[in-house]
Motif scaffolding. Structure first.
Motif, PDB file in Angstrom:
ATOM      1  N   LYS A  16     -34.601  31.995 -46.531  1.00  0.00           N
ATOM      2  CA  LYS A  16     -34.385  33.187 -45.717  1.00  0.00           C
ATOM      3  C   LYS A  16     -35.343  34.274 -46.155  1.00  0.00           C
ATOM      4  O   LYS A  16     -35.838  34.277 -47.293  1.00  0.00           O
ATOM      5  N   TYR A  53     -26.697  35.930 -40.274  1.00  0.00           N
ATOM      6  CA  TYR A  53     -27.561  36.433 -39.209  1.00  0.00           C
ATOM      7  C   TYR A  53     -27.067  36.012 -37.823  1.00  0.00           C
ATOM      8  O   TYR A  53     -27.774  36.219 -36.823  1.00  0.00           O
ATOM      9  N   THR A  54     -25.899  35.387 -37.723  1.00  0.00           N
ATOM     10  CA  THR A  54     -25.402  34.832 -36.468  1.00  0.00           C
ATOM     11  C   THR A  54     -24.058  35.448 -36.093  1.00  0.00           C
ATOM     12  O   THR A  54     -23.516  36.294 -36.807  1.00  0.00           O
ATOM     13  N   TYR A  76     -29.312  39.530 -32.431  1.00  0.00           N
ATOM     14  CA  TYR A  76     -29.639  38.280 -33.107  1.00  0.00           C
ATOM     15  C   TYR A  76     -29.744  37.138 -32.096  1.00  0.00           C
ATOM     16  O   TYR A  76     -29.209  37.210 -30.978  1.00  0.00           O
ATOM     17  N   SER A 133     -21.080  25.993 -33.636  1.00  0.00           N
ATOM     18  CA  SER A 133     -21.426  26.382 -35.006  1.00  0.00           C
ATOM     19  C   SER A 133     -20.633  25.615 -36.055  1.00  0.00           C
ATOM     20  O   SER A 133     -21.054  25.547 -37.212  1.00  0.00           O
ATOM     21  N   ASN A 188     -30.382  32.559 -32.251  1.00  0.00           N
ATOM     22  CA  ASN A 188     -30.574  31.381 -33.098  1.00  0.00           C
ATOM     23  C   ASN A 188     -30.516  30.100 -32.292  1.00  0.00           C
ATOM     24  O   ASN A 188     -30.031  30.084 -31.151  1.00  0.00           O
ATOM     25  N   TYR A 189     -31.038  29.052 -32.916  1.00  0.00           N
ATOM     26  CA  TYR A 189     -31.076  27.715 -32.301  1.00  0.00           C
ATOM     27  C   TYR A 189     -30.727  26.674 -33.356  1.00  0.00           C
ATOM     28  O   TYR A 189     -31.175  26.775 -34.513  1.00  0.00           O
ATOM     29  N   SER A 190     -29.925  25.703 -32.960  1.00  0.00           N
ATOM     30  CA  SER A 190     -29.600  24.585 -33.844  1.00  0.00           C
ATOM     31  C   SER A 190     -29.709  23.275 -33.077  1.00  0.00           C
ATOM     32  O   SER A 190     -29.402  23.223 -31.878  1.00  0.00           O
ATOM     33  N   SER A 208     -25.868  31.986 -42.000  1.00  0.00           N
ATOM     34  CA  SER A 208     -24.945  32.303 -40.900  1.00  0.00           C
ATOM     35  C   SER A 208     -24.646  33.793 -40.831  1.00  0.00           C
ATOM     36  O   SER A 208     -24.128  34.280 -39.828  1.00  0.00           O
ATOM     37  N   VAL A 216     -32.636  30.889 -37.389  1.00  0.00           N
ATOM     38  CA  VAL A 216     -31.888  32.097 -37.030  1.00  0.00           C
ATOM     39  C   VAL A 216     -32.752  33.336 -37.239  1.00  0.00           C
ATOM     40  O   VAL A 216     -33.662  33.352 -38.069  1.00  0.00           O
ATOM     41  N   ASN A 237     -31.306  24.406 -38.354  1.00  0.00           N
ATOM     42  CA  ASN A 237     -30.899  25.751 -37.924  1.00  0.00           C
ATOM     43  C   ASN A 237     -32.071  26.708 -38.062  1.00  0.00           C
ATOM     44  O   ASN A 237     -32.727  26.738 -39.097  1.00  0.00           O
ATOM     45  N   SER A 242     -32.401  37.940 -36.939  1.00  0.00           N
ATOM     46  CA  SER A 242     -31.571  39.114 -36.708  1.00  0.00           C
ATOM     47  C   SER A 242     -32.414  40.360 -36.940  1.00  0.00           C
ATOM     48  O   SER A 242     -33.283  40.377 -37.810  1.00  0.00           O
TER      49      SER A 242
END
Length: 393
Positions: free
Chosen positions: A200, A135-136, A270, A150, A272-274, A133, A259, A257, A261
């Motif tokens: 990561k 990176y979000t 950045y 989130s 992201n997709y979840s 997270s 992500v 998740n 960045s």
């Protein structure tokens, strides 16, 4: 006499060496803001109204923690971390994920070993979604963006009880993670069980992360700690079967998740997709409209883009757009949430900062949970303005 003095000197040297090889650190965060929210339900006489309040844990949950390490020799260390959350606006303990506020070290309670192989921890802890997270928008806005998705996608940091967690060392920029939560149910290992895998990659300005987490239905409310509070839901018209004996051991929640960045000089961008699937969620026809919440959805897709720009070493400007599409009843009809957040963060020192945020959340064909302060109670727009101070020690 000389021998006694020599003996005392030797004992003192050993004591000093032992003390140097182990350490305990006390740390914490106190984060408090003043918040204004429009169109909050619960106004006298019914309907909605504006609401002002003092909120604890706007960006990061207020907490006090203890962490320690003991050098066991040969590159091996014993480690522990105990972390209690509190609400400094009223001095109370921060409630646990779903049940009660009686859990003292609800934020983290782990002990384990660390070495060249990585780190193994046992206890109550978050999965790797909490790590990536960073990176979000959670890194900049924290709880301000919780309700748009989130929180449900675990990026805000959801704990798993009775778990074992393994994290690798940094392998040329890559770090991997595995977590397994024991359901602790006699005769049925899968009841309340959970597991996750993530990784990561950090390479200069580039940061990438991925995590998958799955939990299974348990037989008792204590197993609900594996599920975010928003998923346990929360409206009388919604039927949630995470703790229904007929579904014990069935997959309750699946979360993915992805992500990314990148740092362009003073600017970080950045995206992201979840995806969250909750196949056991069902909603009856009675009160159907009032039950259309994100936590009661069967499937939700969440998209985000954002940026932070450093005007100076002390001042950052922040922006993020979050959009969620939720399939509530399984028919294919999508409820939508869109949140636009702007902010500024000014550091007075390395440990103290002042922040200000303005955020608007709009809902279509589902309940608007609101940015902070409470739900609007209908498909509507809510705006929140928050300013506060955070101190780390």
């Amino acid at each position: 006499m000389k021998k006694s003095l020599l003996a005392l000197a030797v004992l003192g040297a050993f004591a000093g060496a032992a003390q140097a090889q182990s350490s305990v650190t006390i740390y914490g965060i106190v984060d408090t803001g003043i918040a204004y929210s429009s169109k909050v339900t619960g106004a006298p006489g019914g309907g909605t109204g504006s609401k002002f309040g003092v909120n604890s844990g706007v960006i990061q949950g207020s907490r006090i923690g203890f962490k320690g390490v003991e050098d066991l020799g040969g590159g091996l260390s014993a480690v522990f971390n105990l972390e209690a959350g509190f609400t400094n606006d009223d001095g109370g303990l921060q409630g646990s994920d779903n049940v009660t506020s009686s859990n003292l070290f609800r934020r983290k309670s782990v002990v384990g070993l660390a070495g060249g192989f990585g780190t193994v921890l046992l206890g109550r802890q978050t999965d790797f979604a909490d790590t990536i997270s960073a990176y979000t928008s959670v890194n900049d806005f924290g709880g301000v963006v919780n309700n748009s998705g989130s929180g449900l996608s675990r990026l805000q940091g959801v704990r798993t009880n009775n778990s074992i967690n393994y994290t690798t060392t940094n392998l040329s920029g890559f770090t991997g993670n595995l977590i397994y939560g024991f359901g602790e149910t006699a005769g049925k290992t899968s009841a309340g069980q959970s597991f996750g895998i993530g990784g990561k990659y950090d390479n200069g300005p580039l940061g990438l992360g991925i995590n998958y987490y799955q939990s299974k239905a348990g037989a008792t409310p204590s197993d609900v700690s594996l599920i975010p509070i928003t998923a346990v839901g929360a409206t009388p018209a919604a039927t949630n079967v995470y703790t229904n004996a007929a579904n014990v051991g069935s997959s309750a929640q699946k979360v993915l998740n992805v992500v990314a960045s990148y740092q362009f000089g003073p600017a970080r961008v950045y995206a992201n997709y979840s995806r969250v699937k909750q196949d056991l969620n069902t909603i009856g026809t009675a009160g159907f409209t009032s039950a259309r919440t994100l936590g009661a959805s069967k499937k939700a897709d969440m998209y985000e883009v954002g940026t932070s720009y450093a005007l100076s070493p002390s001042l950052k400007l922040l922006a993020a757009v979050d959009h969620t599409r939720a399939d509530i009843d399984g028919s294919g009809t999508k409820g939508k949430l869109t949140q636009i957040s702007l902010g500024a963060d000014y550091w007075l020192s390395k440990r103290t900062d002042l922040y200000a945020f303005v955020s608007n959340m709009r809902a279509t064909d589902m309940i608007n949970p609101g940015v902070t302060g409470g739900s609007t109670g209908s498909d509507a727009s809510q705006t929140a303005i928050i300013t506060g101070i955070r101190h780390k020690f």
